[in-house]
Design a protein around this motif. Structure first.
Motif, PDB file in Angstrom:
ATOM      1  N   LEU A  63       5.048  -3.498  29.450  1.00 34.51           N
ATOM      2  CA  LEU A  63       5.597  -2.547  30.415  1.00 34.51           C
ATOM      3  C   LEU A  63       6.013  -1.224  29.774  1.00 34.51           C
ATOM      4  O   LEU A  63       6.128  -0.213  30.482  1.00 34.51           O
ATOM      5  CB  LEU A  63       6.814  -3.167  31.122  1.00 34.51           C
ATOM      6  CG  LEU A  63       6.529  -4.440  31.920  1.00 34.51           C
ATOM      7  CD1 LEU A  63       7.833  -5.038  32.439  1.00 34.51           C
ATOM      8  CD2 LEU A  63       5.559  -4.163  33.062  1.00 34.51           C
ATOM      9  N   VAL A  64       6.241  -1.229  28.471  1.00 37.28           N
ATOM     10  CA  VAL A  64       6.777  -0.057  27.789  1.00 37.28           C
ATOM     11  C   VAL A  64       6.065   0.129  26.453  1.00 37.28           C
ATOM     12  O   VAL A  64       5.716  -0.848  25.785  1.00 37.28           O
ATOM     13  CB  VAL A  64       8.303  -0.213  27.552  1.00 37.28           C
ATOM     14  CG1 VAL A  64       8.828   0.818  26.568  1.00 37.28           C
ATOM     15  CG2 VAL A  64       9.061  -0.096  28.862  1.00 37.28           C
ATOM     16  N   HIS A  71      10.398   7.815  21.279  1.00 44.02           N
ATOM     17  CA  HIS A  71      10.636   7.829  22.714  1.00 44.02           C
ATOM     18  C   HIS A  71      10.144   6.537  23.364  1.00 44.02           C
ATOM     19  O   HIS A  71       9.265   5.862  22.826  1.00 44.02           O
ATOM     20  CB  HIS A  71       9.903   9.015  23.361  1.00 44.02           C
ATOM     21  CG  HIS A  71      10.365  10.344  22.861  1.00 44.02           C
ATOM     22  ND1 HIS A  71       9.501  11.372  22.576  1.00 44.02           N
ATOM     23  CD2 HIS A  71      11.602  10.803  22.581  1.00 44.02           C
ATOM     24  CE1 HIS A  71      10.172  12.414  22.154  1.00 44.02           C
ATOM     25  NE2 HIS A  71      11.458  12.104  22.143  1.00 44.02           N
ATOM     26  N   ALA A  72      10.692   6.242  24.513  1.00 42.24           N
ATOM     27  CA  ALA A  72      10.216   5.124  25.325  1.00 42.24           C
ATOM     28  C   ALA A  72       9.397   5.688  26.479  1.00 42.24           C
ATOM     29  O   ALA A  72       9.859   6.566  27.208  1.00 42.24           O
ATOM     30  CB  ALA A  72      11.384   4.310  25.860  1.00 42.24           C
ATOM     31  N   THR A  73       8.167   5.213  26.629  1.00 37.14           N
ATOM     32  CA  THR A  73       7.313   5.616  27.739  1.00 37.14           C
ATOM     33  C   THR A  73       6.772   4.362  28.416  1.00 37.14           C
ATOM     34  O   THR A  73       6.793   3.270  27.839  1.00 37.14           O
ATOM     35  CB  THR A  73       6.140   6.488  27.252  1.00 37.14           C
ATOM     36  OG1 THR A  73       5.375   5.753  26.282  1.00 37.14           O
ATOM     37  CG2 THR A  73       6.650   7.783  26.636  1.00 37.14           C
ATOM     38  N   LEU A  74       6.284   4.528  29.622  1.00 35.39           N
ATOM     39  CA  LEU A  74       5.830   3.393  30.411  1.00 35.39           C
ATOM     40  C   LEU A  74       4.326   3.191  30.305  1.00 35.39           C
ATOM     41  O   LEU A  74       3.557   4.158  30.243  1.00 35.39           O
ATOM     42  CB  LEU A  74       6.204   3.592  31.886  1.00 35.39           C
ATOM     43  CG  LEU A  74       7.693   3.704  32.202  1.00 35.39           C
ATOM     44  CD1 LEU A  74       7.885   4.008  33.681  1.00 35.39           C
ATOM     45  CD2 LEU A  74       8.437   2.434  31.821  1.00 35.39           C
ATOM     46  N   THR A  75       3.900   1.946  30.299  1.00 32.65           N
ATOM     47  CA  THR A  75       2.490   1.617  30.463  1.00 32.65           C
ATOM     48  C   THR A  75       2.131   1.790  31.938  1.00 32.65           C
ATOM     49  O   THR A  75       2.985   2.074  32.784  1.00 32.65           O
ATOM     50  CB  THR A  75       2.222   0.169  30.041  1.00 32.65           C
ATOM     51  OG1 THR A  75       2.931  -0.714  30.944  1.00 32.65           O
ATOM     52  CG2 THR A  75       2.677  -0.078  28.612  1.00 32.65           C
ATOM     53  N   GLU A  76       0.857   1.598  32.261  1.00 34.52           N
ATOM     54  CA  GLU A  76       0.457   1.696  33.670  1.00 34.52           C
ATOM     55  C   GLU A  76       1.206   0.676  34.516  1.00 34.52           C
ATOM     56  O   GLU A  76       1.671   0.988  35.617  1.00 34.52           O
ATOM     57  CB  GLU A  76      -1.053   1.506  33.807  1.00 34.52           C
ATOM     58  CG  GLU A  76      -1.867   2.684  33.325  1.00 34.52           C
ATOM     59  CD  GLU A  76      -3.327   2.563  33.701  1.00 34.52           C
ATOM     60  OE1 GLU A  76      -3.697   1.568  34.378  1.00 34.52           O
ATOM     61  OE2 GLU A  76      -4.104   3.455  33.334  1.00 34.52           O
ATOM     62  N   ASP A  77       1.317  -0.550  34.025  1.00 35.07           N
ATOM     63  CA  ASP A  77       2.050  -1.573  34.782  1.00 35.07           C
ATOM     64  C   ASP A  77       3.525  -1.198  34.905  1.00 35.07           C
ATOM     65  O   ASP A  77       4.133  -1.377  35.971  1.00 35.07           O
ATOM     66  CB  ASP A  77       1.921  -2.933  34.101  1.00 35.07           C
ATOM     67  CG  ASP A  77       0.558  -3.574  34.329  1.00 35.07           C
ATOM     68  OD1 ASP A  77      -0.164  -3.125  35.241  1.00 35.07           O
ATOM     69  OD2 ASP A  77       0.224  -4.517  33.591  1.00 35.07           O
ATOM     70  N   GLY A 241       5.358  21.450  40.175  1.00 28.73           N
ATOM     71  CA  GLY A 241       4.778  20.656  41.246  1.00 28.73           C
ATOM     72  C   GLY A 241       3.436  20.037  40.915  1.00 28.73           C
ATOM     73  O   GLY A 241       2.640  20.554  40.153  1.00 28.73           O
ATOM     74  N   ALA A 242       3.201  18.890  41.536  1.00 26.02           N
ATOM     75  CA  ALA A 242       1.930  18.187  41.401  1.00 26.02           C
ATOM     76  C   ALA A 242       1.958  17.032  42.370  1.00 26.02           C
ATOM     77  O   ALA A 242       2.998  16.703  42.926  1.00 26.02           O
ATOM     78  CB  ALA A 242       1.731  17.679  39.980  1.00 26.02           C
ATOM     79  N   ASP A 243       0.800  16.420  42.571  1.00 27.66           N
ATOM     80  CA  ASP A 243       0.740  15.192  43.352  1.00 27.66           C
ATOM     81  C   ASP A 243       0.443  14.085  42.362  1.00 27.66           C
ATOM     82  O   ASP A 243      -0.651  13.984  41.829  1.00 27.66           O
ATOM     83  CB  ASP A 243      -0.360  15.285  44.411  1.00 27.66           C
ATOM     84  CG  ASP A 243      -0.188  14.218  45.473  1.00 27.66           C
ATOM     85  OD1 ASP A 243       0.913  14.098  46.011  1.00 27.66           O
ATOM     86  OD2 ASP A 243      -1.173  13.515  45.760  1.00 27.66           O
ATOM     87  N   ARG A 244       1.457  13.291  42.032  1.00 26.08           N
ATOM     88  CA  ARG A 244       1.305  12.236  41.031  1.00 26.08           C
ATOM     89  C   ARG A 244       1.393  10.894  41.721  1.00 26.08           C
ATOM     90  O   ARG A 244       1.755  10.805  42.875  1.00 26.08           O
ATOM     91  CB  ARG A 244       2.410  12.343  39.972  1.00 26.08           C
ATOM     92  CG  ARG A 244       2.629  13.746  39.464  1.00 26.08           C
ATOM     93  CD  ARG A 244       3.871  13.808  38.592  1.00 26.08           C
ATOM     94  NE  ARG A 244       4.485  15.129  38.686  1.00 26.08           N
ATOM     95  CZ  ARG A 244       5.717  15.382  38.312  1.00 26.08           C
ATOM     96  NH1 ARG A 244       6.476  14.423  37.833  1.00 26.08           N
ATOM     97  NH2 ARG A 244       6.205  16.599  38.414  1.00 26.08           N
ATOM     98  N   GLY A 245       1.127   9.852  40.982  1.00 31.37           N
ATOM     99  CA  GLY A 245       1.265   8.581  41.663  1.00 31.37           C
ATOM    100  C   GLY A 245       0.925   7.370  40.842  1.00 31.37           C
ATOM    101  O   GLY A 245       0.993   7.387  39.626  1.00 31.37           O
ATOM    102  N   ASP A 246       0.578   6.323  41.552  1.00 32.57           N
ATOM    103  CA  ASP A 246       0.244   5.039  40.960  1.00 32.57           C
ATOM    104  C   ASP A 246      -0.821   5.252  39.894  1.00 32.57           C
ATOM    105  O   ASP A 246      -1.906   5.736  40.174  1.00 32.57           O
ATOM    106  CB  ASP A 246      -0.272   4.118  42.066  1.00 32.57           C
ATOM    107  CG  ASP A 246      -0.568   2.717  41.575  1.00 32.57           C
ATOM    108  OD1 ASP A 246      -0.578   2.521  40.348  1.00 32.57           O
ATOM    109  OD2 ASP A 246      -0.796   1.850  42.423  1.00 32.57           O
ATOM    110  N   PRO A 247      -0.536   4.933  38.629  1.00 32.27           N
ATOM    111  CA  PRO A 247      -1.484   5.207  37.567  1.00 32.27           C
ATOM    112  C   PRO A 247      -2.810   4.477  37.693  1.00 32.27           C
ATOM    113  O   PRO A 247      -3.772   4.840  37.047  1.00 32.27           O
ATOM    114  CB  PRO A 247      -0.750   4.768  36.300  1.00 32.27           C
ATOM    115  CG  PRO A 247       0.478   4.080  36.724  1.00 32.27           C
ATOM    116  CD  PRO A 247       0.697   4.305  38.166  1.00 32.27           C
ATOM    117  N   SER A 248      -2.878   3.465  38.520  1.00 27.92           N
ATOM    118  CA  SER A 248      -4.134   2.721  38.654  1.00 27.92           C
ATOM    119  C   SER A 248      -4.997   3.239  39.787  1.00 27.92           C
ATOM    120  O   SER A 248      -6.106   2.784  39.977  1.00 27.92           O
ATOM    121  CB  SER A 248      -3.838   1.244  38.910  1.00 27.92           C
ATOM    122  OG  SER A 248      -3.240   1.054  40.165  1.00 27.92           O
ATOM    123  N   SER A 249      -4.459   4.191  40.583  1.00 28.35           N
ATOM    124  CA  SER A 249      -5.225   4.647  41.748  1.00 28.35           C
ATOM    125  C   SER A 249      -6.146   5.779  41.380  1.00 28.35           C
ATOM    126  O   SER A 249      -6.062   6.352  40.308  1.00 28.35           O
ATOM    127  CB  SER A 249      -4.272   5.076  42.857  1.00 28.35           C
ATOM    128  OG  SER A 249      -3.435   6.122  42.426  1.00 28.35           O
TER     129      SER A 249
END
Length: 249
Positions: A63-64, A71-77, A241-249
């Motif tokens: 997950l991380v 730094h701590a960053t997130l995986t896609e999950d 600004g941006a349109d971001r979202g679910d990394p798997s989409s």
């Protein structure tokens, strides 16, 4: 959709883990610095060894991403689950204000407790009841059910704004006392602020005046995101600004 895919992924994940994922995601949402062991320890009132141990467990679960002293960053999950929790939190905050008459400085802790307990159906019902709101009472965007998160294309930090008239997009909800302070100044999403140039030779080359005619100090300015008041949507140069979202989409 996030709400259709998260059940198996969340099995065995505790509220503490959910809070960590949300905090790591939120740290960089408005171009802030990435989360570190120190910042997370301060955020949760914990010790650095405890935070480090939690991050190791999150890394083991995929997950991380975290390297010692980094730094701590997130995986896609991890990002997918974080967005799921952020959506819950912000919809609950909006519901508490609009239907239960909570003040905006009282809703954060209440939503923190509720977000781990309510069902997906409850979240979907309040989203519909609220009319699919785009932002919570502090101006933070509410992720959609498919994981997308939309931000104003011309928004940016007030501290970076050049002289002109601006509308408040977002006020940081990091402290109840500051929110009460802003409420007393009439400052919230949609409020108008003016950035004025000062005479040359002054160390502080600009001032910011709020709705009540009072100047905002630098610490106040750090907590506010704005967009130009007289610019049509999508034309701005402040640039978050941006349109971001679910990394798997």
């Amino acid at each position: 959709m996030i709400e259709g895919r998260r059940t198996a992924a969340l099995e065995g994940i505790t509220p503490v883990v959910e809070d960590y994922l949300k905090a790591i995601w939120s740290a960089t949402e408005w171009d802030g610095p990435p989360a570190t062991v120190s910042s997370l320890a301060e955020r949760f009132g914990s010790t650095r060894p405890t935070v480090s141990a939690t991050l190791r467990r999150l890394a083991d679960r995929g997950l991380v991403h975290h390297e010692r002293y980094g730094h701590a960053t997130l995986t896609e999950d991890g990002a997918r689950l974080a967005i799921f929790m952020v959506r819950r939190h912000r919809l609950l905050e909006t519901y508490l204000v609009e239907h239960l008459d909570y003040a905006w400085d009282d809703i954060h802790d209440e939503a923190e407790r509720l977000e781990h307990a309510v069902s997906d159906m409850f979240i979907e019902r309040i989203d519909a009841l609220l009319g699919r709101p785009r932002a919570d009472p502090h101006g933070d965007p509410i992720p959609r059910a498919d994981g997308r998160v939309s931000y104003p294309g011309d928004a940016g930090p007030l501290v970076d704004a050049t002289p002109g008239v601006y509308r408040v997009v977002r006020v940081s909800d990091s402290g109840a006392a500051r929110l009460r302070h802003f409420a007393g100044l009439g400052i919230g999403p949609g409020a108008t602020l003016e950035v004025r140039a000062r005479a040359s030779g002054r160390r502080d080359r600009r001032s910011v005046v709020g709705p009540a005619g009072r100047a905002l100090d630098p610490e106040d300015q750090q907590a506010i995101i704005v967009r130009p008041a007289h610019r049509s949507a999508g034309e701005g140069t402040l640039g978050l600004g941006a349109d971001r979202g679910d990394p798997s989409s």
